[in-house]
Motif scaffolding. Structure first.
Motif, PDB file in Angstrom:
ATOM      1  N   THR A  11       0.852  -1.190   0.000  1.00 10.41           N
ATOM      2  CA  THR A  11       0.000   0.000   0.000  1.00 10.41           C
ATOM      3  C   THR A  11       0.891   1.245   0.000  1.00 10.41           C
ATOM      4  OG1 THR A  11      -0.090   0.219   2.408  1.00 10.41           O
ATOM      5  CG2 THR A  11      -1.754  -1.219   1.367  1.00 10.41           C
ATOM      6  N   TYR A  12       0.294   2.383  -0.304  1.00  8.16           N
ATOM      7  CA  TYR A  12       1.052   3.630  -0.297  1.00  8.16           C
ATOM      8  C   TYR A  12       1.630   3.892   1.097  1.00  8.16           C
ATOM      9  CZ  TYR A  12       2.426   8.450  -0.774  1.00  8.16           C
ATOM     10  OH  TYR A  12       3.167   9.591  -0.775  1.00  8.16           O
ATOM     11  N   ASP A  13       0.806   3.694   2.130  1.00  6.58           N
ATOM     12  CA  ASP A  13       1.268   3.956   3.499  1.00  6.58           C
ATOM     13  C   ASP A  13       2.411   3.025   3.899  1.00  6.58           C
ATOM     14  OD1 ASP A  13      -0.471   6.085   3.902  1.00  6.58           O
ATOM     15  OD2 ASP A  13      -2.060   4.807   4.714  1.00  6.58           O
ATOM     16  N   GLU A  14       2.373   1.765   3.480  1.00 12.36           N
ATOM     17  CA  GLU A  14       3.468   0.841   3.786  1.00 12.36           C
ATOM     18  C   GLU A  14       4.764   1.327   3.145  1.00 12.36           C
ATOM     19  OE1 GLU A  14       1.079  -3.394   4.289  1.00 12.36           O
ATOM     20  OE2 GLU A  14       1.730  -2.772   2.284  1.00 12.36           O
ATOM     21  N   ILE A  15       4.690   1.762   1.907  1.00  9.18           N
ATOM     22  CA  ILE A  15       5.884   2.239   1.205  1.00  9.18           C
ATOM     23  C   ILE A  15       6.409   3.516   1.858  1.00  9.18           C
ATOM     24  CG2 ILE A  15       6.754   3.172  -0.986  1.00  9.18           C
ATOM     25  CD1 ILE A  15       4.755   1.207  -2.371  1.00  9.18           C
ATOM     26  N   ALA A  16       5.517   4.422   2.212  1.00  7.02           N
ATOM     27  CA  ALA A  16       5.923   5.700   2.796  1.00  7.02           C
ATOM     28  C   ALA A  16       6.462   5.545   4.218  1.00  7.02           C
ATOM     29  CB  ALA A  16       4.745   6.674   2.794  1.00  7.02           C
ATOM     30  N   GLU A  17       5.873   4.660   5.002  1.00  6.96           N
ATOM     31  CA  GLU A  17       6.213   4.564   6.422  1.00  6.96           C
ATOM     32  C   GLU A  17       7.198   3.442   6.750  1.00  6.96           C
ATOM     33  OE1 GLU A  17       2.411   4.268   8.338  1.00  6.96           O
ATOM     34  OE2 GLU A  17       1.739   6.162   7.449  1.00  6.96           O
ATOM     35  N   ARG A  18       7.268   2.428   5.919  1.00  2.21           N
ATOM     36  CA  ARG A  18       8.144   1.283   6.192  1.00  2.21           C
ATOM     37  C   ARG A  18       9.024   1.009   4.974  1.00  2.21           C
ATOM     38  NH1 ARG A  18       4.617  -3.447   8.674  1.00  2.21           N
ATOM     39  NH2 ARG A  18       6.691  -4.336   8.856  1.00  2.21           N
ATOM     40  N   ARG A  19       9.837   1.993   4.645  1.00  4.29           N
ATOM     41  CA  ARG A  19      10.632   1.963   3.421  1.00  4.29           C
ATOM     42  C   ARG A  19      11.550   0.749   3.336  1.00  4.29           C
ATOM     43  NH1 ARG A  19      10.559   6.346   0.309  1.00  4.29           N
ATOM     44  NH2 ARG A  19      11.692   6.122  -1.605  1.00  4.29           N
ATOM     45  N   ALA A  20      12.309   0.455   4.395  1.00  2.00           N
ATOM     46  CA  ALA A  20      13.260  -0.660   4.354  1.00  2.00           C
ATOM     47  C   ALA A  20      12.537  -1.989   4.149  1.00  2.00           C
ATOM     48  CB  ALA A  20      14.100  -0.698   5.628  1.00  2.00           C
ATOM     49  N   ASP A  21      11.430  -2.195   4.850  1.00  5.80           N
ATOM     50  CA  ASP A  21      10.649  -3.432   4.688  1.00  5.80           C
ATOM     51  C   ASP A  21      10.070  -3.518   3.279  1.00  5.80           C
ATOM     52  OD1 ASP A  21      11.137  -4.196   7.341  1.00  5.80           O
ATOM     53  OD2 ASP A  21       9.329  -3.175   8.069  1.00  5.80           O
ATOM     54  N   SER A  22       9.596  -2.401   2.764  1.00  2.00           N
ATOM     55  CA  SER A  22       9.020  -2.361   1.419  1.00  2.00           C
ATOM     56  C   SER A  22      10.077  -2.689   0.367  1.00  2.00           C
ATOM     57  CB  SER A  22       8.415  -0.987   1.128  1.00  2.00           C
ATOM     58  OG  SER A  22       7.356  -0.711   2.016  1.00  2.00           O
ATOM     59  N   LEU A  23      11.285  -2.166   0.554  1.00  5.08           N
ATOM     60  CA  LEU A  23      12.374  -2.452  -0.384  1.00  5.08           C
ATOM     61  C   LEU A  23      12.703  -3.942  -0.395  1.00  5.08           C
ATOM     62  CD1 LEU A  23      14.746   0.571   0.217  1.00  5.08           C
ATOM     63  CD2 LEU A  23      13.558   0.007  -1.904  1.00  5.08           C
ATOM     64  N   ARG A  24      12.698  -4.575   0.777  1.00  4.62           N
ATOM     65  CA  ARG A  24      12.973  -6.020   0.836  1.00  4.62           C
ATOM     66  C   ARG A  24      11.912  -6.814   0.079  1.00  4.62           C
ATOM     67  NH1 ARG A  24      15.343  -4.643   5.715  1.00  4.62           N
ATOM     68  NH2 ARG A  24      13.440  -4.741   6.945  1.00  4.62           N
ATOM     69  N   VAL A  25      10.652  -6.415   0.220  1.00  3.99           N
ATOM     70  CA  VAL A  25       9.573  -7.092  -0.502  1.00  3.99           C
ATOM     71  C   VAL A  25       9.782  -6.948  -2.006  1.00  3.99           C
ATOM     72  CG1 VAL A  25       7.094  -7.021  -1.013  1.00  3.99           C
ATOM     73  CG2 VAL A  25       7.880  -6.899   1.361  1.00  3.99           C
TER      74      VAL A  25
END
Length: 135
Positions: A11-25
């Protein structure tokens, strides 16, 4: 309390707020023949003339063009993110545009995919993943 793990699609909020986790995904996600360069929250998408229409028509996974800005003598000109019809989605922030600019200047095609979008109070926010052909 332990944070829930992320999974694709983000989601947009996941990408904005949890950048490192989002990059791993995203790094685990493979797009055939492409190299993942990063995730970005383009600047200026809130300036869209018809944000509700853009929100309704922009599809998750839609391929977008990354076009280097014209003019000036900057070594790192703005990179505009455009839909196939030429609609401007925004520009990559400076920190996210350094590697794509280098690749584009060397003739490597750089492109994006729309990953997530959010519309609040008539203001649209978009997240994109940035890719290039492996070379």
């Amino acid at each position: 309390m332990k944070k829930k793990g992320l999974s694709y699609p983000l989601t947009y909020d996941e990408i904005a707020e949890r950048r490192a986790d989002s990059l791993r995904v995203m790094q685990k996600r493979r797009v055939r023949g492409c190299a993942f360069l990063g995730l970005s929250l383009p600047e200026g998408s809130f300036l869209a003339e018809e944000p509700e229409r853009l929100f309704a028509t922009l599809e998750q996974g839609e391929r977008l063009r990354a076009v280097r800005g014209e003019g000036g003598t900057s070594l790192n000109p703005a990179i505009h993110i455009l839909r196939a019809d030429g609609t401007d989605i925004g520009t990559l922030p400076f920190a996210d545009s350094v590697l794509p600019n280098t690749l584009i200047s060397r003739g490597v095609e750089v492109f994006c995919f729309a990953e997530a979008k959010k519309l609040v109070g008539g203001i649209i926010s978009i997240a994109v993943s940035v890719w290039c052909r492996e070379y």
